[in-house]
Design an enzyme around this catalytic site. Structure first.
Site, mmCIF file in Angstrom:
data_model
loop_
_atom_site.group_PDB
_atom_site.id
_atom_site.type_symbol
_atom_site.label_atom_id
_atom_site.label_comp_id
_atom_site.label_asym_id
_atom_site.label_seq_id
_atom_site.Cartn_x
_atom_site.Cartn_y
_atom_site.Cartn_z
ATOM 1 N N ALA A 74 -27.839 27.679 1.797
ATOM 2 C CA ALA A 74 -28.443 27.598 0.375
ATOM 3 C C ALA A 74 -28.998 28.821 -0.348
ATOM 4 C CB ALA A 74 -29.600 26.411 0.477
ATOM 5 N N THR A 75 -29.457 29.779 0.358
ATOM 6 C CA THR A 75 -29.693 30.899 -0.375
ATOM 7 C C THR A 75 -28.550 31.504 -0.993
ATOM 8 O OG1 THR A 75 -31.385 31.458 1.457
ATOM 9 C CG2 THR A 75 -30.584 33.272 -0.110
ATOM 10 N N ASN A 154 -39.736 21.831 -1.093
ATOM 11 C CA ASN A 154 -39.599 22.251 0.163
ATOM 12 C C ASN A 154 -41.197 22.346 0.948
ATOM 13 O OD1 ASN A 154 -39.189 24.581 -1.358
ATOM 14 N ND2 ASN A 154 -39.752 25.692 0.255
ATOM 15 N N GLN A 182 -33.449 20.114 0.323
ATOM 16 C CA GLN A 182 -34.323 19.289 1.130
ATOM 17 C C GLN A 182 -33.944 17.770 0.833
ATOM 18 O OE1 GLN A 182 -36.621 20.087 3.101
ATOM 19 N NE2 GLN A 182 -36.719 22.361 2.888
ATOM 20 N N HIS A 204 -28.612 23.223 7.913
ATOM 21 C CA HIS A 204 -29.784 23.506 8.959
ATOM 22 C C HIS A 204 -30.873 22.848 8.676
ATOM 23 C CE1 HIS A 204 -32.764 26.642 7.782
ATOM 24 N NE2 HIS A 204 -31.765 26.913 7.009
ATOM 25 N N THR A 243 -13.373 35.078 5.466
ATOM 26 C CA THR A 243 -12.701 34.032 6.759
ATOM 27 C C THR A 243 -13.938 32.858 6.839
ATOM 28 O OG1 THR A 243 -11.804 35.876 7.388
ATOM 29 C CG2 THR A 243 -12.010 33.728 8.906
ATOM 30 N N CYS A 329 -47.424 34.680 5.217
ATOM 31 C CA CYS A 329 -47.876 36.189 5.542
ATOM 32 C C CYS A 329 -47.139 36.827 4.812
ATOM 33 C CB CYS A 329 -47.927 36.142 7.243
ATOM 34 S SG CYS A 329 -49.101 35.566 7.959
HETATM 35 C C1 LIG Z 1 -34.186 26.126 3.400
HETATM 36 C C2 LIG Z 1 -34.248 26.109 1.740
HETATM 37 C C3 LIG Z 1 -33.265 27.221 1.098
HETATM 38 C C4 LIG Z 1 -32.705 28.316 1.867
HETATM 39 O O1 LIG Z 1 -31.560 27.843 2.799
HETATM 40 P P1 LIG Z 1 -30.876 28.580 3.695
HETATM 41 O O2 LIG Z 1 -29.827 27.959 4.191
HETATM 42 O O3 LIG Z 1 -31.906 28.545 4.753
HETATM 43 O O4 LIG Z 1 -30.398 29.882 2.979
HETATM 44 C C5 LIG Z 1 -33.121 27.121 -0.266
HETATM 45 N N1 LIG Z 1 -33.920 26.242 -0.946
HETATM 46 C C6 LIG Z 1 -34.879 25.364 -0.234
HETATM 47 C C7 LIG Z 1 -35.275 24.334 -1.334
HETATM 48 C C8 LIG Z 1 -34.908 25.404 1.151
HETATM 49 O O5 LIG Z 1 -35.602 24.179 1.594
#
Ligand SMILES: *Cc1c(COP(=O)(O)O)cnc(C)c1O
Length: 396
Positions: A74-75, A154, A182, A204, A243, A329
């Site tokens: 998602a990032t 989140n 989420q 994930h 790839t 943190c």
């Molecule tokens: C976990 C999360 C991300 C980041 O996702 P990754 O796949 O870990 O890069 C982005 N946005 C939200 C709302 C998330 O909960």
């Protein structure tokens, strides 16, 4: 027998579903072909698997297969969506509207684009965590090109008013992107019904493996164009070269299929457990729920325990229950959560906050144990806290 520690941090990541793991394993060493190899069956087999996964992802969110782009999570999807729109639509304008409680992947991308000439409006949220829809509409200007508001938060699980946001975006001819990481697989998400133009998701957070995700990019009404952020080879319709991660993509597809078939059942059960946990913990004095009590995900509970020292609480629980706190943190200090701060939660209370993230593998036995542990720890820490003692005397 209860196995400790109990995992209640499913908004940070989830365990891979055994059926997902089983589906992906052959793609490491048996069907290990490169989907871009056009001259032999190893490549053809891999490509077929990718296209099947694309269909599984599309089906979960009501999209067409051609509208799904695979990414590393998602990032990356957030980056591709926001930077991609900013670059492609620079002729139309440079103004982006987002919200201060977005994930860092959205906020940091917007901050970066500000250095490149973007104008960004960061909408505040109300005390329940929701944006004010009238404020959103009045923020739109002639140079606005994008609204980026997350589907579900989140930290609190709060669900933003997606249909109302998309209606406003449409009325003003502005694209609407949502980070739905989420929400997808937990609640029904449908890009047609919801009026979404671009959507990010990640495996994930929905019982798939880490470092694989997708971006939905609308192809009709309107046809959205995004400039690539990773160049080389022209994979994924030129929008994302490199790839393809075949085992990861197969796993994401399988995870989506399982969610589509089971989420209704899974999350009714999980919501019942969440409500049990919440009812018990909110029964303690001076304990508060953060986020709208109705409009939120079924498996998240974000609770503040006043008169409890935050560090002490997490330390005491860390051996038995894996949860997240209302603080982050940084290298220098412990900062209260910016999401809770935006909702008007004061710093002390934010530090004494726990996010409980249940999941489809959470059992009732685990929740009963968590209730017992948290209740015991809160009572013990309060008994040692002079502020609590003063508070009790003042109301006696
Ligand atoms: C976990 C999360 C991300 C980041 O996702 P990754 O796949 O870990 O890069 C982005 N946005 C939200 C709302 C998330 O909960």
């Amino acid at each position: 027998m209860l196995k400790l520690p109990i995992y209640l941090d499913n908004n940070a990541t989830t365990a891979v579903d055994p059926a997902v793991l089983e589906a992906m394993l052959p793609y490491f060493n048996v069907h290990f072909g490169n989907a871009a190899s056009r001259s032999h069956s190893f490549g053809w087999y891999a490509e077929e698997a990718v296209e099947y996964a694309r269909e599984q992802v599309a089906k979960l969110i009501g999209a067409e297969t051609k509208e799904i782009i695979f990414t590393s999570g998602a990032t990356e999807s957030d980056n591709l969506a926001i930077k991609g729109v900013f670059e492609t639509y620079s002729g139309k304008g440079n103004h982006i509207i987002t919200c201060i409680t977005e994930h860092k992947a959205v906020l940091d991308t917007c901050h970066y684009l500000e250095k490149l000439g973007a104008e960004v409006t960061y909408l505040p949220v109300q005390s329940n965590g929701l944006i004010n829809i009238d404020e959103l509409e009045s923020a739109i200007k002639t140079n606005t090109i994008l609204i980026s508001v997350m589907y579900a938060n989140n930290e609190t699980g709060v669900l933003q008013p997606i249909k109302q946001i998309s209606a406003i975006a449409k009325r003003h001819n502005v694209l609407f992107f949502t980070d739905a990481t989420q929400a997808v697989g937990k609640v029904p998400v449908d890009v047609q019904d919801d009026g979404i133009d671009i959507l990010a998701l990640s495996a994930h957070k929905m019982y798939g493996p880490k470092a694989v995700g997708a971006l939905y990019v609308r192809r009709k009404n309107p046809r959205v164009k995004l400039s690539a952020q990773i160049h080389g080879g022209g994979h994924e319709k030129g929008m994302r070269s490199g790839t393809l991660n075949i085992p990861g993509i197969v796993a994401l597809g399988k995870a989506c299929e399982i969610c589509r078939l089971q989420m209704q059942f899974d999350f009714l059960r999980v919501k019942t457990l969440r409500d049990k946990l919440e009812y018990a913990l909110l029964g303690l004095e001076e304990t508060f729920l953060n986020g709208d009590p109705e409009q939120r995900l079924p498996h998240v509970s974000n609770i503040s325990f006043k008169y409890v020292e935050g560090d002490g609480l997490l330390m005491a629980l860390s051996k038995t229950i894996a949860v997240s706190s209302g603080s982050a943190c940084t290298s220098a200090s412990i900062e209260p959560s910016y999401v809770l701060k935006a909702m008007g939660v004061d710093d002390d209370l934010a530090h004494s906050t726990i996010r409980f993230g249940l999941g489809k593998f959470t059992t009732e036995e685990e929740i009963d144990y968590a209730i017992e542990q948290v209740t015991g720890t809160v009572n013990k820490l309060r008994a040692l806290n002079p502020l609590w003692i003063t508070h009790k005397e003042s109301i006696a």
